[in-house]
Scaffold this motif. Structure first.
Motif, PDB file in Angstrom:
ATOM      1  N   LYS A 126       0.835  -1.215   0.000  1.00  0.00           N
ATOM      2  CA  LYS A 126       0.000   0.000   0.000  1.00  0.00           C
ATOM      3  C   LYS A 126       0.869   1.264   0.000  1.00  0.00           C
ATOM      4  CE  LYS A 126      -0.672   0.182   5.033  1.00  0.00           C
ATOM      5  NZ  LYS A 126      -1.657   0.139   6.138  1.00  0.00           N
ATOM      6  N   ASP A 127       2.110   1.164   0.527  1.00  0.00           N
ATOM      7  CA  ASP A 127       3.017   2.316   0.473  1.00  0.00           C
ATOM      8  C   ASP A 127       3.514   2.538  -0.956  1.00  0.00           C
ATOM      9  OD1 ASP A 127       3.067   2.778   3.335  1.00  0.00           O
ATOM     10  OD2 ASP A 127       4.282   0.962   3.489  1.00  0.00           O
ATOM     11  N   ILE A 128       3.713   1.444  -1.669  1.00  0.00           N
ATOM     12  CA  ILE A 128       4.276   1.510  -3.020  1.00  0.00           C
ATOM     13  C   ILE A 128       3.311   2.146  -4.010  1.00  0.00           C
ATOM     14  CG2 ILE A 128       5.162   0.110  -4.944  1.00  0.00           C
ATOM     15  CD1 ILE A 128       7.026   0.285  -2.485  1.00  0.00           C
ATOM     16  N   GLN A 129       2.000   2.029  -3.756  1.00  0.00           N
ATOM     17  CA  GLN A 129       1.026   2.524  -4.728  1.00  0.00           C
ATOM     18  C   GLN A 129       1.195   4.010  -5.023  1.00  0.00           C
ATOM     19  OE1 GLN A 129      -2.874   1.850  -3.108  1.00  0.00           O
ATOM     20  NE2 GLN A 129      -2.673   3.377  -1.492  1.00  0.00           N
ATOM     21  N   PHE A 130       1.728   4.763  -4.067  1.00  0.00           N
ATOM     22  CA  PHE A 130       1.924   6.208  -4.271  1.00  0.00           C
ATOM     23  C   PHE A 130       3.090   6.495  -5.226  1.00  0.00           C
ATOM     24  CE2 PHE A 130       0.033   5.784  -0.004  1.00  0.00           C
ATOM     25  CZ  PHE A 130      -1.114   6.547  -0.183  1.00  0.00           C
ATOM     26  N   PHE A 131       3.937   5.483  -5.464  1.00  0.00           N
ATOM     27  CA  PHE A 131       5.137   5.703  -6.275  1.00  0.00           C
ATOM     28  C   PHE A 131       5.159   4.857  -7.540  1.00  0.00           C
ATOM     29  CE2 PHE A 131       6.201   5.973  -1.687  1.00  0.00           C
ATOM     30  CZ  PHE A 131       6.317   7.362  -1.609  1.00  0.00           C
ATOM     31  N   GLU A 132       4.023   4.229  -7.855  1.00  0.00           N
ATOM     32  CA  GLU A 132       4.017   3.317  -9.008  1.00  0.00           C
ATOM     33  C   GLU A 132       4.296   4.031 -10.320  1.00  0.00           C
ATOM     34  OE1 GLU A 132       0.621   0.749  -9.141  1.00  0.00           O
ATOM     35  OE2 GLU A 132       1.139  -0.252  -7.254  1.00  0.00           O
ATOM     36  N   GLU A 150       6.797  -9.734  -0.210  1.00  0.00           N
ATOM     37  CA  GLU A 150       5.575  -9.410  -0.942  1.00  0.00           C
ATOM     38  C   GLU A 150       5.695  -8.038  -1.621  1.00  0.00           C
ATOM     39  OE1 GLU A 150       0.719  -9.119  -0.168  1.00  0.00           O
ATOM     40  OE2 GLU A 150       2.113  -9.099   1.527  1.00  0.00           O
ATOM     41  N   THR A 151       6.327  -7.099  -0.930  1.00  0.00           N
ATOM     42  CA  THR A 151       6.522  -5.761  -1.499  1.00  0.00           C
ATOM     43  C   THR A 151       7.510  -5.807  -2.650  1.00  0.00           C
ATOM     44  OG1 THR A 151       6.110  -4.813   0.686  1.00  0.00           O
ATOM     45  CG2 THR A 151       7.141  -3.380  -0.942  1.00  0.00           C
ATOM     46  N   ILE A 152       8.585  -6.558  -2.481  1.00  0.00           N
ATOM     47  CA  ILE A 152       9.597  -6.701  -3.531  1.00  0.00           C
ATOM     48  C   ILE A 152       8.974  -7.319  -4.778  1.00  0.00           C
ATOM     49  CG2 ILE A 152      11.739  -7.906  -4.147  1.00  0.00           C
ATOM     50  CD1 ILE A 152      12.430  -7.686  -1.073  1.00  0.00           C
ATOM     51  N   GLU A 153       8.157  -8.353  -4.587  1.00  0.00           N
ATOM     52  CA  GLU A 153       7.479  -9.000  -5.713  1.00  0.00           C
ATOM     53  C   GLU A 153       6.556  -8.018  -6.429  1.00  0.00           C
ATOM     54  OE1 GLU A 153       5.580 -12.268  -3.771  1.00  0.00           O
ATOM     55  OE2 GLU A 153       7.302 -13.616  -4.034  1.00  0.00           O
ATOM     56  N   HIS A 154       5.848  -7.199  -5.655  1.00  0.00           N
ATOM     57  CA  HIS A 154       4.927  -6.228  -6.249  1.00  0.00           C
ATOM     58  C   HIS A 154       5.682  -5.189  -7.075  1.00  0.00           C
ATOM     59  CE1 HIS A 154       1.441  -3.675  -6.747  1.00  0.00           C
ATOM     60  NE2 HIS A 154       2.107  -2.662  -6.217  1.00  0.00           N
TER      61      HIS A 154
END
Length: 308
Positions: A126-132, A150-154
């Motif tokens: 959910k943190d990554i979505q701001f930087f996609e 899980e974050t790395i995979e995303h």
């Protein structure tokens, strides 16, 4: 928002720690207290180390990670800015402290380390979505394994689907899913990590090639196995080659692998060939082992000639 420039953008997604080190005569036994040790603090974390190494080599670098709402987090952010790193992707976690490592080192250089991952372990999808969008517009994404898998995979999936090259440094050593590996363009294990990923004990060029072939069969284009003082084994396009490291007198190998990865990303962001990039990375890593510390050992661009 992360600033885009004409230079190839490197986004490092990873960990930031503060290393608290005590040098003692010997490692303490359970229940033992040792007086007279020397204490010092270093900025650390594989992600932060790699970002700093890339920035010092004139890379266009942004960092995505998580720190606590504490003095260690503030210091990390200030250090990144001082090195010219874009910190707009550094998230402050109100619930978890910044990552720290408690390290005891004896007179022989042996150590024992306890790591409290803190906010690093809470870098979530959910943190990554701001930087996609920034990830999709980058040239290279560089990651390690000190944040949730899980974050790395995303991140790898988002980047790969946009045609962005993903470099994965699989450290600390861990078993990885085929889904993750299929989204990785370049993987950079050391010999131990390569063995954990493939089951092949990497001791020479022949075994390095066996391990590299197994990794390429999982969808990875290029495998680079770092082999300490020997250099790095490069396998790409069905061919393998050992890129020799320059001979130096090693003082401290801490973060040599991080410097290697940061340098590799910089050279590739400048559209260098993969072979030239590995040569450059070997040169940077060789310089780093002649100096003490992690980030403090990372060389600057004017110390390396990439065209030689």
């Amino acid at each position: 928002m992360m600033q885009q420039t004409s230079a190839g953008k490197i986004i490092v997604v990873g960990s930031s720690n503060t290393d608290m080190v005590i040098k003692t005569t010997h490692l303490p036994l359970p229940g033992e207290t040792i007086l007279g040790g020397t204490f010092f603090m270093n900025a650390g974390g594989k992600g932060a180390n790699q970002a700093v190494a890339a920035a010092r080599l004139k890379g266009n670098v942004a960092f995505i990670g998580k720190v606590g709402n504490d003095m260690f987090g503030e210091q990390a952010r200030e250090l990144f800015q001082k090195e010219g790193i874009d910190v707009s992707g550094v998230v402050t976690d109100a619930q978890h402290p910044s990552g720290v490592a408690l390290i005891t080192v004896d007179e022989k250089g042996e150590n024992c380390i306890a790591v409290a991952s803190g906010a690093n372990a809470n870098l979530l999808k959910k943190d990554i979505q701001f930087f996609e969008q920034q990830i999709q517009q980058a040239t290279i994404i560089l990651m390690q394994l000190e944040t949730p898998l899980e974050t790395i995979e995303h991140v790898a999936g988002v980047a790969s689907s946009a045609g962005v090259s993903v470099i994965l440094n699989p450290a600390p050593a861990a078993r990885l899913t085929n889904d993750l590996l299929s989204n990785v363009a370049i993987i950079t294990p050391n010999q131990t990590e390569a063995e954990i990923l493939t089951g092949i004990a990497v001791t020479d060029m022949s075994s390095a090639e066996q391990a590299a072939i197994i990794l390429c069969e999982k969808g990875i284009e290029t495998v680079i196995i770092t082999m300490g003082a020997k250099g790095a084994f490069l396998y790409t396009g069905g061919k393998g080659e050992l890129i020799a490291s320059e001979k130096v007198i090693a003082v401290d190998a801490t973060a040599a692998g991080d410097v290697f990865n940061g340098a590799l990303a910089v050279a590739l962001s400048e559209n260098r060939t993969i072979r030239d990039a590995v040569v450059f990375a070997c040169k940077a890593a060789a310089i780093s082992v002649t100096r003490l510390g992690a980030q403090s050992s990372a060389p600057y661009r004017n110390e390396i000639n990439i065209d030689q």
